[in-house]
Design a protein around this motif. Structure first.
Motif, PDB file in Angstrom:
ATOM      1  N   LEU A 224      36.359 -14.904   2.668  1.00  0.00           N
ATOM      2  CA  LEU A 224      36.924 -13.645   3.120  1.00  0.00           C
ATOM      3  C   LEU A 224      38.445 -13.708   3.189  1.00  0.00           C
ATOM      4  N   LEU A 259      30.003  -7.482   5.958  1.00  0.00           N
ATOM      5  CA  LEU A 259      31.062  -8.482   5.975  1.00  0.00           C
ATOM      6  C   LEU A 259      32.221  -8.011   6.846  1.00  0.00           C
ATOM      7  N   VAL A 263      36.417  -9.598   0.328  1.00  0.00           N
ATOM      8  CA  VAL A 263      35.979 -10.861  -0.285  1.00  0.00           C
ATOM      9  C   VAL A 263      37.040 -11.342  -1.267  1.00  0.00           C
TER      10      VAL A 263
END
Length: 325
Positions: A224, A259, A263
């Motif tokens: 991340l 998330l 990413v």
């Protein structure tokens, strides 16, 4: 396989361990026998003489005097050449090489005691006049088994240069994995992530197929933007190496993953594998193993037509053809 055996009378257990760690820089595989004070090196497909020279040079750093190195295709021959025929004789060179085909004659000259028989078996050898390894090697296996038992048969094989001991353990095979990183941008779009994951799955499944294995579970690791990593375990109903099956399952999991940040990289690694086994498609035909073909056909159908596989609905209607929809 070429076995290189190194022995020194001045070795202690601690010096063996230190030298074995250093010898790993010289030979690809090293094994230590603390009971006999031996270091084994694997010289397969390499220059065995060069490895011996490097090992002898390394012994000087550890002040191992009278070190002896031997090379042979048979472990027991290399061991005897280093441990018995080596430093005890001043005329013997520092490195003993036993030619291919001469192993049995080389062993035959030694006393039977070099094979370390047990006390009862050694007494039986003395009673029957077996003094050297060659005397034992000339006997038939049946006669040895009847007279001397299982231990006698094992020593009989060694005397005939038939050494079946696994000197080196099997090298663990690394499980397939694939990764991709990018630093110029970040991704949040699921479709773009699927494009990257598809390439990773293709690499991993190709590696599994080449090894004849099926993955039981994989971990999808997201790198991340906040410099943290988010790992998500994916586990199918049964182990498989099908790219379509894994992609279909991973796409399903992506819809539920939230998330905390964008990413910057993806990695896919196999956590556990099983053997590639064909499941039976027809219990009456043992040659009919259609599980893989059915799985591939189902995956192709889902890719082309979408969610066309549904769960049947059953009622209590008396007619079978109208009972299920």
């Amino acid at each position: 396989m070429t076995f290189i055996c190194l022995w020194s009378p001045s070795w202690s257990e601690s010096s063996i361990n230190r030298f074995a760690a250093s010898a790993l820089k010289i030979a690809p595989r090293i094994s230590a026998d603390l009971g006999k004070g031996l270091i084994w090196a694997d010289g397969r497909s390499l220059d065995s003489r060069a490895i011996c020279r490097d090992l002898m040079t390394a012994t000087e750093q550890y002040q191992l005097t009278k070190a002896q190195v031997a090379i042979s295709r048979i472990p027991i021959v290399a061991e005897l050449a280093a441990r018995v025929a080596g430093p005890d004789s001043e005329s013997t060179p520092a490195t003993t090489i036993v030619p291919l085909g001469a192993e049995r004659d080389f062993i035959a000259q030694f006393a039977i005691s070099v094979l370390a028989p047990s006390k009862p078996l050694e007494s039986m050898f003395e009673a029957t006049g077996i003094e050297k390894c060659g005397d034992l090697a000339r006997l038939d296996q049946e006669a040895v088994e009847v007279r001397f038992g299982a231990e006698g048969v094992e020593l009989w094989r060694l005397a005939r240069a038939d050494d079946r001991r696994p000197i080196f353990g099997s090298s663990p095979r690394t499980l397939p994995e694939s990764s991709m990183d990018w630093v110029d941008y970040t991704l949040r779009d699921t479709q773009r992530l699927v494009f990257v994951i598809n390439a990773l799955v293709d690499n991993v499944c190709g590696a599994l197929a080449s090894q004849g294995q099926c993955a039981r579970e994989m971990t999808l690791s997201f790198s991340l933007a906040n410099r943290t990593t988010y790992d998500h375990l994916v586990r199918p109903a049964r182990s498989t190496a099908s790219r379509r099956a894994w992609m279909r399952l991973i796409r399903t999991h992506l819809d539920t993953i939230e998330l905390p940040d964008a990413v910057t990289g993806l990695a896919l690694r196999v956590e556990s594998v099983t053997g590639e086994v064909e499941r039976q498609g027809d219990i009456f035909d043992r040659g009919f193993a259609s599980a893989r073909a059915t799985e591939e056909a189902g995956a192709q159908l889902l890719d082309d037509q979408g969610a066309v596989i549904v769960v049947p609905e059953n009622t209590k209607h008396p007619l079978l053809d109208r009972r299920t929809e």
